[in-house]
Design a protein around this motif. Structure first.
Motif, PDB file in Angstrom:
ATOM      1  N   ASP A 161       0.827  -1.214   0.000  1.00  0.00           N
ATOM      2  CA  ASP A 161       0.000   0.000   0.000  1.00  0.00           C
ATOM      3  C   ASP A 161       0.860   1.262   0.000  1.00  0.00           C
ATOM      4  O   ASP A 161       0.469   2.299  -0.560  1.00  0.00           O
ATOM      5  CB  ASP A 161      -0.916   0.012   1.229  1.00  0.00           C
ATOM      6  N   ALA A 162       2.044   1.175   0.643  1.00  0.00           N
ATOM      7  CA  ALA A 162       2.929   2.340   0.714  1.00  0.00           C
ATOM      8  C   ALA A 162       3.934   2.380  -0.431  1.00  0.00           C
ATOM      9  O   ALA A 162       4.734   3.322  -0.525  1.00  0.00           O
ATOM     10  CB  ALA A 162       3.671   2.350   2.048  1.00  0.00           C
ATOM     11  N   GLU A 168      17.407  -3.258   2.840  1.00  0.00           N
ATOM     12  CA  GLU A 168      18.664  -3.993   2.947  1.00  0.00           C
ATOM     13  C   GLU A 168      19.661  -3.265   3.829  1.00  0.00           C
ATOM     14  O   GLU A 168      20.655  -3.865   4.243  1.00  0.00           O
ATOM     15  CB  GLU A 168      19.270  -4.214   1.552  1.00  0.00           C
ATOM     16  N   THR A 169      19.418  -2.000   4.096  1.00  0.00           N
ATOM     17  CA  THR A 169      20.327  -1.203   4.922  1.00  0.00           C
ATOM     18  C   THR A 169      19.532  -0.497   6.007  1.00  0.00           C
ATOM     19  O   THR A 169      18.308  -0.362   5.928  1.00  0.00           O
ATOM     20  CB  THR A 169      21.065  -0.144   4.090  1.00  0.00           C
ATOM     21  N   TRP A 170      20.241   0.001   7.025  1.00  0.00           N
ATOM     22  CA  TRP A 170      19.591   0.762   8.088  1.00  0.00           C
ATOM     23  C   TRP A 170      18.903   2.009   7.536  1.00  0.00           C
ATOM     24  O   TRP A 170      17.794   2.345   7.955  1.00  0.00           O
ATOM     25  CB  TRP A 170      20.619   1.182   9.128  1.00  0.00           C
ATOM     26  N   SER A 171      19.569   2.706   6.634  1.00  0.00           N
ATOM     27  CA  SER A 171      18.975   3.939   6.114  1.00  0.00           C
ATOM     28  C   SER A 171      17.681   3.636   5.373  1.00  0.00           C
ATOM     29  O   SER A 171      16.705   4.401   5.473  1.00  0.00           O
ATOM     30  CB  SER A 171      19.970   4.671   5.208  1.00  0.00           C
ATOM     31  N   GLN A 172      17.648   2.531   4.632  1.00  0.00           N
ATOM     32  CA  GLN A 172      16.410   2.145   3.950  1.00  0.00           C
ATOM     33  C   GLN A 172      15.342   1.757   4.958  1.00  0.00           C
ATOM     34  O   GLN A 172      14.159   2.069   4.778  1.00  0.00           O
ATOM     35  CB  GLN A 172      16.698   0.989   2.990  1.00  0.00           C
ATOM     36  N   LEU A 173      15.741   1.078   6.047  1.00  0.00           N
ATOM     37  CA  LEU A 173      14.780   0.721   7.085  1.00  0.00           C
ATOM     38  C   LEU A 173      14.164   1.978   7.692  1.00  0.00           C
ATOM     39  O   LEU A 173      12.941   2.056   7.890  1.00  0.00           O
ATOM     40  CB  LEU A 173      15.464  -0.125   8.157  1.00  0.00           C
ATOM     41  N   ALA A 174      14.996   2.981   7.992  1.00  0.00           N
ATOM     42  CA  ALA A 174      14.479   4.223   8.560  1.00  0.00           C
ATOM     43  C   ALA A 174      13.559   4.937   7.583  1.00  0.00           C
ATOM     44  O   ALA A 174      12.515   5.488   7.980  1.00  0.00           O
ATOM     45  CB  ALA A 174      15.641   5.131   8.963  1.00  0.00           C
ATOM     46  N   SER A 175      13.922   4.936   6.306  1.00  0.00           N
ATOM     47  CA  SER A 175      13.079   5.568   5.290  1.00  0.00           C
ATOM     48  C   SER A 175      11.736   4.858   5.155  1.00  0.00           C
ATOM     49  O   SER A 175      10.680   5.502   5.082  1.00  0.00           O
ATOM     50  CB  SER A 175      13.823   5.573   3.946  1.00  0.00           C
ATOM     51  N   ASP A 176      11.756   3.521   5.143  1.00  0.00           N
ATOM     52  CA  ASP A 176      10.509   2.751   5.076  1.00  0.00           C
ATOM     53  C   ASP A 176       9.653   3.011   6.313  1.00  0.00           C
ATOM     54  O   ASP A 176       8.428   3.160   6.226  1.00  0.00           O
ATOM     55  CB  ASP A 176      10.812   1.255   4.968  1.00  0.00           C
ATOM     56  N   ALA A 177      10.297   3.062   7.472  1.00  0.00           N
ATOM     57  CA  ALA A 177       9.556   3.296   8.711  1.00  0.00           C
ATOM     58  C   ALA A 177       8.901   4.670   8.702  1.00  0.00           C
ATOM     59  O   ALA A 177       7.759   4.833   9.150  1.00  0.00           O
ATOM     60  CB  ALA A 177      10.488   3.155   9.910  1.00  0.00           C
ATOM     61  N   ALA A 178       9.605   5.685   8.175  1.00  0.00           N
ATOM     62  CA  ALA A 178       9.030   7.030   8.097  1.00  0.00           C
ATOM     63  C   ALA A 178       7.809   7.053   7.179  1.00  0.00           C
ATOM     64  O   ALA A 178       6.797   7.699   7.485  1.00  0.00           O
ATOM     65  CB  ALA A 178      10.090   8.013   7.615  1.00  0.00           C
ATOM     66  N   ALA A 179       7.912   6.325   6.048  1.00  0.00           N
ATOM     67  CA  ALA A 179       6.770   6.272   5.127  1.00  0.00           C
ATOM     68  C   ALA A 179       5.582   5.564   5.774  1.00  0.00           C
ATOM     69  O   ALA A 179       4.423   5.983   5.601  1.00  0.00           O
ATOM     70  CB  ALA A 179       7.183   5.553   3.840  1.00  0.00           C
ATOM     71  N   LEU A 180       5.833   4.514   6.531  1.00  0.00           N
ATOM     72  CA  LEU A 180       4.757   3.806   7.222  1.00  0.00           C
ATOM     73  C   LEU A 180       4.130   4.691   8.298  1.00  0.00           C
ATOM     74  O   LEU A 180       2.907   4.693   8.486  1.00  0.00           O
ATOM     75  CB  LEU A 180       5.294   2.513   7.831  1.00  0.00           C
ATOM     76  N   LYS A 181       4.946   5.446   9.003  1.00  0.00           N
ATOM     77  CA  LYS A 181       4.417   6.362  10.014  1.00  0.00           C
ATOM     78  C   LYS A 181       3.498   7.394   9.373  1.00  0.00           C
ATOM     79  O   LYS A 181       2.407   7.705   9.906  1.00  0.00           O
ATOM     80  CB  LYS A 181       5.559   7.060  10.748  1.00  0.00           C
ATOM     81  N   ASP A 182       3.894   7.927   8.239  1.00  0.00           N
ATOM     82  CA  ASP A 182       3.076   8.921   7.534  1.00  0.00           C
ATOM     83  C   ASP A 182       1.722   8.354   7.138  1.00  0.00           C
ATOM     84  O   ASP A 182       0.746   9.102   7.000  1.00  0.00           O
ATOM     85  CB  ASP A 182       3.810   9.425   6.286  1.00  0.00           C
ATOM     86  N   ARG A 183       1.643   7.040   6.970  1.00  0.00           N
ATOM     87  CA  ARG A 183       0.390   6.397   6.590  1.00  0.00           C
ATOM     88  C   ARG A 183      -0.395   5.920   7.819  1.00  0.00           C
ATOM     89  O   ARG A 183      -1.380   5.206   7.683  1.00  0.00           O
ATOM     90  CB  ARG A 183       0.663   5.220   5.645  1.00  0.00           C
TER      91      ARG A 183
END
Length: 421
Positions: A161-162, A168-183
């Motif tokens: 949905d997002a 694969e990296t911490w920075s990508q994990l943080a970016s994905d988490a931020a997008a999920l939070k926004d949703r």
């Protein structure tokens, strides 16, 4: 039957006598013998209690060995270690115990070695890194009984949905988490550093940061610069930005995080095989990938093993060894692994699981096992160090936390415990 009988033969030689050893398929030794086993309960209800597994196994064994009676007592993980300790302290240990740690008893000289008990074929069948983890001073006392590894779990629907891909990296994990939070996802990344199993979540992050709890010779290095960087990143990039959900990591337990995942409230978390079934039962579609690392996928994940050990106090080495050879047969190892969604501890059962299409969901976990790092269970100080981590580590990533100070304090206490041991 080929059996390593080092301890038994030494005892016979000291007496200047000889004995005839029983062969496979017959009663293990002469006369009636009762073997007591205390074991942990892996079930989550009375319906799948480990008591049923052990009763079925022991009944089948007793039918082929009429001179041996197996008495099994199963306790919850909350009490089983304390039950065994109380028995040992009272001078009445069980013949066998299947619990979480073996090193204290081995260091006190209370356990048979695996060489004393198991057939050569059985001992050689253990997964090699589990054998090593069961050694104290290069002698194996802890026999692995159950194992698991960890992967990053993610909610496929939330990610689709997002428009996200698994990190694969911490920075990508943080970016994905931020997008999920926004949703509006409640727990973009669930970070359980509560007292239930904080030592596990912490170890996974330290490994993905390139370090861990100990160095190459097994000494603690909790406050290494890399470990400080790892916890600092967690504090600044996930916790401080509100990406770990409404419950402070130091108050969030693993069971609560898993339950939230099965309710569809968690975007990502580190999980083990039993979470697959629980999530599927609630209709949550799960994706799983290796743990992200600081600069790419983590080179190592955490492995966990629980242990079988045999106490010398009551004797019966031959009977205990014969029974454990049966316990570690491919059929029995697979039956236990399937019942509780755990990984086999033997190579033969692991190979069988890999080839069975019905076990396809577990193959990714099996693939991680050769590179998995286990808790430093051969350290007699590990129980105390683990308890300290559970109590203190959550505060390190809190808004007022100081990762360097917390890890420094833990290291000082760990070094003291190690030196005292």
């Amino acid at each position: 039957m080929q059996r390593r009988l080092t301890g038994l033969i030494a005892g016979v030689s000291a007496l200047g006598a000889t004995v005839a050893l029983g062969g496979c398929g017959s009663s293990a030794g002469s006369g009636d013998v009762t073997l007591r086993l205390v074991a942990a309960d892996y079930g989550d209800s009375k319906a799948n209690s480990s008591q049923k597994y052990w009763e079925k196994l022991s009944t089948a064994y007793e039918a082929k060995h009429p001179g041996v009676d197996i008495k099994v007592s199963v306790y919850s993980w909350n009490e089983v270690d304390a039950k065994v300790k109380a028995m040992v302290d009272a001078g009445d240990p069980p013949d066998m115990a299947q619990i979480g740690a073996y090193a204290d008893y081995a260091a006190a000289g209370q356990l048979y070695s695996a060489d004393d008990l198991l057939s050569i074929d059985t001992q050689a069948d253990f997964v090699s890194q589990l054998t090593t983890a069961g050694e104290l001073n290069r002698t194996q006392y802890g026999m692995p009984f159950a194992s698991s590894t960890r992967l990053l779990f993610y909610n496929k629907k939330l990610f689709t949905d997002a428009g996200l891909t698994p990190p694969e990296t911490w920075s990508q994990l943080a970016s994905d988490a931020a997008a999920l939070k926004d949703r509006g996802v409640k727990y973009p990344y669930a970070l359980p550093l509560g007292p239930e199993e904080a030592q596990a979540e912490t170890m996974m992050w330290l490994l993905s940061g390139g370090d861990g709890y100990t160095d190459t010779v097994g000494s603690y290095r909790l406050d290494s610069q890399q470990n400080i960087k790892t916890l600092t990143w967690l504090k600044d990039k996930l916790v401080a930005k509100g990406l770990t959900g409404p419950v402070a990591p130091g108050k969030l337990n693993r069971a609560e995080a898993f339950a939230a995942f099965t309710r569809g409230e968690v975007g990502m978390l580190n999980g083990h095989p039993t979470l697959m079934k629980a999530a599927a039962a609630k209709g949550v579609k799960v994706g799983m990938v290796p743990l992200p690392g600081s600069n790419g996928r983590s080179k190592s994940t955490m492995g966990v093993a629980d242990w079988m050990m045999a106490f010398k106090k009551n004797g019966h080495a031959e009977q205990v060894g014969d029974f454990l050879d049966d316990v570690y047969s491919e059929k029995n190892v697979l039956a236990f692994s399937h019942e509780y969604d755990l990984l086999p501890v033997t190579t033969s059962a692991s190979d069988a699981m890999t080839l069975d299409k019905d076990d396809a969901d577990l193959v990714d976990f099996l693939d991680e096992l050769p590179n998995a790092e286990l808790y430093p269970v051969s350290q007699t100080s590990w129980a105390a160090v683990s308890a300290d981590i559970k109590r203190q580590i959550g505060a390190a990533v809190s808004p007022t936390g100081d990762p360097a100070a917390t890890l420094g304090r833990l290291q000082r206490d760990a070094s003291a415990a190690e030196n005292a041991g």
